[in-house]
Design a protein around this motif. Sequence first.
Motif, PDB file in Angstrom:
ATOM      1  N   PHE A  26      31.240  34.487  11.144  1.00  0.00           N
ATOM      2  CA  PHE A  26      29.838  34.903  11.138  1.00  0.00           C
ATOM      3  C   PHE A  26      29.712  36.393  11.471  1.00  0.00           C
ATOM      4  O   PHE A  26      28.961  37.128  10.825  1.00  0.00           O
ATOM      5  CB  PHE A  26      29.043  34.067  12.147  1.00  0.00           C
ATOM      6  CG  PHE A  26      27.606  34.504  12.288  1.00  0.00           C
ATOM      7  CD1 PHE A  26      26.639  34.024  11.421  1.00  0.00           C
ATOM      8  CD2 PHE A  26      27.225  35.397  13.280  1.00  0.00           C
ATOM      9  CE1 PHE A  26      25.313  34.422  11.539  1.00  0.00           C
ATOM     10  CE2 PHE A  26      25.905  35.806  13.411  1.00  0.00           C
ATOM     11  CZ  PHE A  26      24.949  35.312  12.533  1.00  0.00           C
ATOM     12  N   MET A  86      24.089  32.916   3.675  1.00  0.00           N
ATOM     13  CA  MET A  86      25.430  32.925   4.231  1.00  0.00           C
ATOM     14  C   MET A  86      26.274  31.900   3.487  1.00  0.00           C
ATOM     15  O   MET A  86      25.773  30.865   3.059  1.00  0.00           O
ATOM     16  CB  MET A  86      25.393  32.591   5.725  1.00  0.00           C
ATOM     17  CG  MET A  86      24.667  33.614   6.568  1.00  0.00           C
ATOM     18  SD  MET A  86      24.195  32.966   8.186  1.00  0.00           S
ATOM     19  CE  MET A  86      25.726  32.257   8.745  1.00  0.00           C
ATOM     20  N   SER A 141      30.997  31.768   6.462  1.00  0.00           N
ATOM     21  CA  SER A 141      30.853  31.450   7.883  1.00  0.00           C
ATOM     22  C   SER A 141      30.081  30.154   8.084  1.00  0.00           C
ATOM     23  O   SER A 141      30.446  29.333   8.934  1.00  0.00           O
ATOM     24  CB  SER A 141      30.153  32.601   8.605  1.00  0.00           C
ATOM     25  OG  SER A 141      28.882  32.847   8.038  1.00  0.00           O
TER      26      SER A 141
END
Length: 846
Positions: A309, A554, A557
């Motif tokens: 992340f 995203m 992650s």
Amino acid sequence: MAGLLGANLNTENSTKYYQDINQLSVRSYTELLAEERSMDKDFEEGTGNGSTRNHLSPSDNIQELNELSVRSYTELLPTERSAPGTSDGVKGSVNYDVIENDPYLRDEQASGYKGVIKKNLAKWLVMFLIGVFTGVIAACIGITVEQLVSLKVAVLNSSDINKCVDNDCLYIPFFIWLSMNIVGVLIAGALVVFGSPVAAGSGIPQIKCYLNGVKIPNVVAMKTLVCKAVGVAMSMSAGLAVGKEGPMIHSGSVVAAGISQARSRRFKSLDFKLFKYFRCDTEKRDFISGGAAAGVASAFGAPVGGVLFTLEEGASFWNQNLTWRIFFCSMVSTFSVNVILSAVHGHPGDLNYPGLISFGRFSVSKNLKYDWYELLVFILMGIMGGLTGALFNFINRRITILRQRFINNRLSKMLEVVVVCTVTTIVAFMLIYFTNDCHSMKILNSTYDVETEKYQVQFHIMDSDGENVTMLDRAYNPVSLALFFICYFFLACWTYGLPVPSGIFIPSLLTGAAWGRLIGMLVNSMVDDTVSNIDVGKYALIGAAAQLGGILRMTISLTVILIEATGNMSFGLPVMLVLMMAQWVGNMFNKGLYDIHISLNGVPYLGWEAPPMSAKIFAREVMCAPVITLHTVEKVGDVVDLLTREIHNGFPVVDELEEDEQLEGNHGRLKGLILREQLSVLLRHKVFLKVDDMNNIPQHLVDEVSQKLTLTDFRDAYPRYPHIEDIVITPEEREMVIVLTPFMNPSPYSVVEVRNIKVDKRINEVVNRLNKTKEERHPDLQAEREQRDKEERAKQRKVEKCKREQEKEEAKRKKEAAELRNYSSLMSSDQMTSNQDGGYDSDEFM
């Protein structure tokens, strides 16, 4: 680069620029120039509207956007802004470049090999402490929320709520419930509005900007941590559509910044005299990256996901050694949360509480496997997640713009918090009142033999207590799920951006799980039970991933976080497919939620790629003229006046050019870069010289000046360097000189020849650009470079001289030819006239 990005990227009037940019909305300056060039091209090709287009200056273009009326991040924090000339506030970027000046080189040489080992060990120790304290804070927040919710339930039960159901007096427990919620949000809102405005929201956009190099006031201050931790506990216990996972990332970053500095900025006497070699922006940045990863790990119990992340969404600077240290920090954070929560819940040593939220456990069973045709359904769910995520971002952006326009004082902000809390409580109460499929927790426990209240958020995915939990879909009907999805979706859109600490992970996961379970029920109704018994819990997981991916965009992650949280690797493929589809579809409509809020707040975030249609944008169009420079030797009074007058964060240091080398627009040959904070330290320590001729200073005096300050003097002043208004300079000292050569950065970044930026390839001079030369790091290479430049300049002067002579000769020839043509034309005209008059008499003519 850090200094010049904050120094010279402005309009002709730097003060007016910062006022104008407060109303600059989503498009950046480079995007605006790209659009202007595209319009110019259309106009030249005849595809425009046919009207004459005015070519405006950059400042005029910025003023054209004033109609959007979106104030920048600095205007949102009026109490945090600093006046021009101070060292605080948003002025550009944090200095992430290593300044290899004389104090730095002396410190490196004095430390030796033992100093290198000591520093490396200290980095691992700091990462360990960051993981421990982040885990402790996460556990405290989780326990606080549980206790506050239990207290609310106890108060409602004491109000005879069951009797009110029969006696039609439900308004009594409703107002009790509403009052407790309003008290919670008032505390959370007051901490943000009156305590630390930067503690609002999840804090991830701010941390992302800081790691990118943008300076934001108080983003990693201790009071921000207190307001964030206490505020998010109050927001969640008040029933708002928020989560505590996002604020944990911000909290971990603040913890990292505080531990790595080992002192308090506000209480200067509180200094532990530890880790002094980490008191610089470069080292602090790396530890904040570790703190952000520790926050993710403590929230989801996903140490690998925390590292990814930070790498994917947060950090703009990375290296291999940092990867291992951050992973170690994330593991320590997860372990700390596990130990504390297991002890609090009466199972010390039973490490089954890896994070603040659990999806349950996805053990491989007959019902939880997925067939090939379900991958097509998962892809469609990814598309739906991208569409709903884009809709969420669009609505939230509009709400944020309206909020920034009209809700701009403390009273209105607190009033909005109360209104949102009231509406949320009313909606929740109405859903409870009108839905008839709610079951007692004891009935569920006795029927399915599962400890449902073990998890705060139950997605009805099988956990370690038994496979029957996958049959909990009977506790919900499609109408209830649809109502929950619609209500919670719009409440989350409205809530994110309030002046309270809040996260978006949990609302996104809940809304996605709701419509994902609906799709699972639909697929299950379409498939024959004798062929396959589809578990709708896995569709809830896929829907949660699709919704979160569509909002935040995203991929890697989030995939790892969900795999670690569920404990099942077999769902890696469908989760990745869903997240990729959600990102692709969502990017067709708008940016991710964090990027949208960064743009709305007016933060000059530098992305990985240049904006579209920026290939023809030159460096001189982005930078401003004239460049504000300093010479290697300056009068103290001139430096003080410059720092008082200008708000730039860095200044190019130049020397004078020879008379025959001076070209239009040049201010001297670049020698280095010096930052505002360095100049402040030099002025405070009175590093001055009193000389008669400032152009001929003996070298031994320069060496003495270089020895007056050490790297410790700059570290002690970090990060709150002295304000220029607080430095007392006498009239006598104003006439002295200050030598900048020993303290400047001798190798600043330079745009010499970039693919999409046109830069003048003449001698290395300051022509409204950033500068860096590797040769200046080493004296021998620098001497060779100077000799080579001297020869090139001589060659260039000779070529230019020959070219000018050729041009003169060519112009002379053209002039003679023109005169000859004019004379011939005149003679021809006279001859025609004489022929018409009968001609000239030759004797008379002679």
